[in-house]
Motif scaffolding. Structure first.
Motif, PDB file in Angstrom:
ATOM      1  N   ALA A 140     -48.498   1.178 -23.691  1.00  0.00           N
ATOM      2  CA  ALA A 140     -48.613  -0.285 -23.663  1.00  0.00           C
ATOM      3  C   ALA A 140     -49.689  -0.758 -24.640  1.00  0.00           C
ATOM      4  O   ALA A 140     -49.554  -1.820 -25.264  1.00  0.00           O
ATOM      5  CB  ALA A 140     -48.937  -0.752 -22.244  1.00  0.00           C
ATOM      6  N   PHE A 144     -49.088  -3.381 -27.529  1.00  0.00           N
ATOM      7  CA  PHE A 144     -49.859  -4.630 -27.553  1.00  0.00           C
ATOM      8  C   PHE A 144     -50.447  -4.867 -28.939  1.00  0.00           C
ATOM      9  O   PHE A 144     -50.420  -5.988 -29.463  1.00  0.00           O
ATOM     10  CB  PHE A 144     -50.970  -4.578 -26.509  1.00  0.00           C
ATOM     11  CG  PHE A 144     -51.711  -5.876 -26.346  1.00  0.00           C
ATOM     12  CD1 PHE A 144     -51.259  -6.843 -25.459  1.00  0.00           C
ATOM     13  CD2 PHE A 144     -52.862  -6.136 -27.082  1.00  0.00           C
ATOM     14  CE1 PHE A 144     -51.939  -8.042 -25.316  1.00  0.00           C
ATOM     15  CE2 PHE A 144     -53.542  -7.336 -26.945  1.00  0.00           C
ATOM     16  CZ  PHE A 144     -53.088  -8.289 -26.054  1.00  0.00           C
ATOM     17  N   ALA A 147     -47.568  -5.901 -31.179  1.00  0.00           N
ATOM     18  CA  ALA A 147     -47.000  -7.196 -30.800  1.00  0.00           C
ATOM     19  C   ALA A 147     -47.897  -8.358 -31.199  1.00  0.00           C
ATOM     20  O   ALA A 147     -47.418  -9.468 -31.450  1.00  0.00           O
ATOM     21  CB  ALA A 147     -46.749  -7.236 -29.294  1.00  0.00           C
ATOM     22  N   HIS A 148     -49.207  -8.109 -31.252  1.00  0.00           N
ATOM     23  CA  HIS A 148     -50.158  -9.175 -31.570  1.00  0.00           C
ATOM     24  C   HIS A 148     -50.799  -8.987 -32.945  1.00  0.00           C
ATOM     25  O   HIS A 148     -51.851  -9.558 -33.219  1.00  0.00           O
ATOM     26  CB  HIS A 148     -51.223  -9.254 -30.480  1.00  0.00           C
ATOM     27  CG  HIS A 148     -50.662  -9.632 -29.141  1.00  0.00           C
ATOM     28  ND1 HIS A 148     -50.392 -10.935 -28.781  1.00  0.00           N
ATOM     29  CD2 HIS A 148     -50.270  -8.871 -28.089  1.00  0.00           C
ATOM     30  CE1 HIS A 148     -49.881 -10.967 -27.560  1.00  0.00           C
ATOM     31  NE2 HIS A 148     -49.796  -9.725 -27.114  1.00  0.00           N
ATOM     32  N   GLN A 163     -38.698  -8.397 -28.903  1.00  0.00           N
ATOM     33  CA  GLN A 163     -38.581  -8.680 -27.469  1.00  0.00           C
ATOM     34  C   GLN A 163     -39.016  -7.473 -26.635  1.00  0.00           C
ATOM     35  O   GLN A 163     -39.819  -7.598 -25.706  1.00  0.00           O
ATOM     36  CB  GLN A 163     -37.145  -9.062 -27.117  1.00  0.00           C
ATOM     37  CG  GLN A 163     -36.943  -9.313 -25.625  1.00  0.00           C
ATOM     38  CD  GLN A 163     -35.478  -9.470 -25.251  1.00  0.00           C
ATOM     39  OE1 GLN A 163     -34.608  -9.583 -26.104  1.00  0.00           O
ATOM     40  NE2 GLN A 163     -35.204  -9.488 -23.950  1.00  0.00           N
ATOM     41  N   LEU A 166     -42.824  -6.924 -27.011  1.00  0.00           N
ATOM     42  CA  LEU A 166     -43.634  -7.884 -26.256  1.00  0.00           C
ATOM     43  C   LEU A 166     -43.578  -7.612 -24.757  1.00  0.00           C
ATOM     44  O   LEU A 166     -44.598  -7.690 -24.065  1.00  0.00           O
ATOM     45  CB  LEU A 166     -43.168  -9.311 -26.556  1.00  0.00           C
ATOM     46  CG  LEU A 166     -43.580  -9.884 -27.908  1.00  0.00           C
ATOM     47  CD1 LEU A 166     -42.823 -11.181 -28.193  1.00  0.00           C
ATOM     48  CD2 LEU A 166     -45.087 -10.132 -27.955  1.00  0.00           C
ATOM     49  N   ASP A 167     -42.387  -7.303 -24.251  1.00  0.00           N
ATOM     50  CA  ASP A 167     -42.259  -7.043 -22.815  1.00  0.00           C
ATOM     51  C   ASP A 167     -43.037  -5.794 -22.407  1.00  0.00           C
ATOM     52  O   ASP A 167     -43.734  -5.785 -21.395  1.00  0.00           O
ATOM     53  CB  ASP A 167     -40.779  -6.890 -22.438  1.00  0.00           C
ATOM     54  CG  ASP A 167     -40.030  -8.221 -22.465  1.00  0.00           C
ATOM     55  OD1 ASP A 167     -40.699  -9.271 -22.459  1.00  0.00           O
ATOM     56  OD2 ASP A 167     -38.786  -8.198 -22.483  1.00  0.00           O
ATOM     57  N   TYR A 168     -42.924  -4.748 -23.211  1.00  0.00           N
ATOM     58  CA  TYR A 168     -43.646  -3.513 -22.911  1.00  0.00           C
ATOM     59  C   TYR A 168     -45.153  -3.724 -23.032  1.00  0.00           C
ATOM     60  O   TYR A 168     -45.938  -3.243 -22.212  1.00  0.00           O
ATOM     61  CB  TYR A 168     -43.167  -2.417 -23.871  1.00  0.00           C
ATOM     62  CG  TYR A 168     -43.679  -1.038 -23.557  1.00  0.00           C
ATOM     63  CD1 TYR A 168     -43.704  -0.540 -22.257  1.00  0.00           C
ATOM     64  CD2 TYR A 168     -44.130  -0.200 -24.572  1.00  0.00           C
ATOM     65  CE1 TYR A 168     -44.171   0.739 -21.975  1.00  0.00           C
ATOM     66  CE2 TYR A 168     -44.595   1.082 -24.304  1.00  0.00           C
ATOM     67  CZ  TYR A 168     -44.612   1.538 -23.005  1.00  0.00           C
ATOM     68  OH  TYR A 168     -45.079   2.802 -22.741  1.00  0.00           O
ATOM     69  N   ALA A 169     -45.554  -4.490 -24.042  1.00  0.00           N
ATOM     70  CA  ALA A 169     -46.976  -4.769 -24.245  1.00  0.00           C
ATOM     71  C   ALA A 169     -47.560  -5.614 -23.119  1.00  0.00           C
ATOM     72  O   ALA A 169     -48.752  -5.534 -22.820  1.00  0.00           O
ATOM     73  CB  ALA A 169     -47.187  -5.477 -25.585  1.00  0.00           C
ATOM     74  N   SER A 170     -46.717  -6.410 -22.470  1.00  0.00           N
ATOM     75  CA  SER A 170     -47.198  -7.300 -21.410  1.00  0.00           C
ATOM     76  C   SER A 170     -47.476  -6.562 -20.104  1.00  0.00           C
ATOM     77  O   SER A 170     -48.016  -7.133 -19.163  1.00  0.00           O
ATOM     78  CB  SER A 170     -46.174  -8.410 -21.150  1.00  0.00           C
ATOM     79  OG  SER A 170     -45.022  -7.883 -20.501  1.00  0.00           O
ATOM     80  N   GLY A 171     -47.091  -5.298 -20.045  1.00  0.00           N
ATOM     81  CA  GLY A 171     -47.335  -4.516 -18.837  1.00  0.00           C
ATOM     82  C   GLY A 171     -46.079  -4.054 -18.133  1.00  0.00           C
ATOM     83  O   GLY A 171     -46.145  -3.329 -17.144  1.00  0.00           O
ATOM     84  N   ALA A 177     -38.425  -3.323 -19.225  1.00  0.00           N
ATOM     85  CA  ALA A 177     -38.205  -4.000 -20.497  1.00  0.00           C
ATOM     86  C   ALA A 177     -36.767  -3.804 -20.969  1.00  0.00           C
ATOM     87  O   ALA A 177     -36.138  -4.734 -21.492  1.00  0.00           O
ATOM     88  CB  ALA A 177     -39.188  -3.480 -21.543  1.00  0.00           C
TER      89      ALA A 177
END
Length: 224
Positions: A140, A144, A147-148, A163, A166-171, A177
């Motif tokens: 993650a 992250f 993604a950022h 997509q 971002l979903d995986y990076a969000s936790g 995801a």
């Protein structure tokens, strides 16, 4: 029987090195061959006498090197990674703090994954096995950072790649995801692999006409 994976750890935290010896010593699929404070020390430590001639020496590379992101000798992470890759090892970055810019720099330099040091032993072993097999070690923290990433040199990602990233990076777990995207976990991993490959491709230097021709061939095969 699967071959044993040789591992080295480059970190200047003596407590962590002691912990790694204890941890990895109990994993039959892995063999810890060195724990050192710098990349230079690793290259010197594993220089051995080879059987093909008296007085001739060479380097026996570990399959995977666990490399601390920031070492006190002031060496640049990207330089360390490139030295290890040239020596024949794959590289898994480890660190206490997720430094986004340095993670991205490491990915561009050719690292195959990134983990923070608070992960458990099964996660570390799974990551080492993935890297040794030529796969990416997804996390993650790595997702992250990608993604950022706001740097001008960031690669262009497809909507589906972004997509999942971002979903995986969000936790989210990779399974969650994938479910949200309506795809299999295998396909979700493939999207993350593509993201890593695009970053590594963006980090490839082009010095000569031969390098440029090679990049054109690779880019054509990659399909953008």
């Amino acid at each position: 029987m699967a071959p044993v994976i040789t591992v080295a750890v480059v970190d200047d935290d003596r407590m962590l090195l002691d912990g790694m010896r204890a941890w990895l010593g109990g994993v039959p699929e892995l063999r810890l061959v060195a724990t050192v404070a710098t990349v230079g020390e690793l290259l010197a430590t594993l220089a051995v006498e080879l059987p093909y001639g008296p007085g001739e020496s060479g380097y026996v590379p570990p399959d995977v090197v666990l490399l601390d992101l920031v070492l006190r000798d002031g060496s640049a992470p990207a330089d360390n990674i490139r030295r290890l890759l040239r020596s024949g090892s794959r590289v898994l970055m480890i660190s206490t703090v997720p430094d986004r810019s340095r993670i991205i720099e490491s990915l561009r330099a050719g690292a195959d994954g990134y983990l923070t040091k608070d992960n458990d032993l099964p996660t570390l072993v799974a990551a080492v096995k993935d890297v040794a097999a030529g796969r990416s070690a997804h996390s993650a923290e790595l997702a992250f950072a990608c993604a950022h990433d706001t740097s001008p040199a960031r690669p262009r990602l497809s909507p589906r790649e972004r997509q999942v990233l971002l979903d995986y990076a969000s936790g989210m777990t990779l399974k969650s995801a994938a479910r949200r995207a309506g795809i299999t976990v295998h396909t979700a991993k493939d999207y993350l692999d593509r993201v890593k490959a695009k970053y590594q491709q963006a980090g490839r230097p082009t010095y000569t006409k031969l390098d440029l021709a090679r990049r054109v061939r690779e880019d054509s095969l990659d399909g953008g």
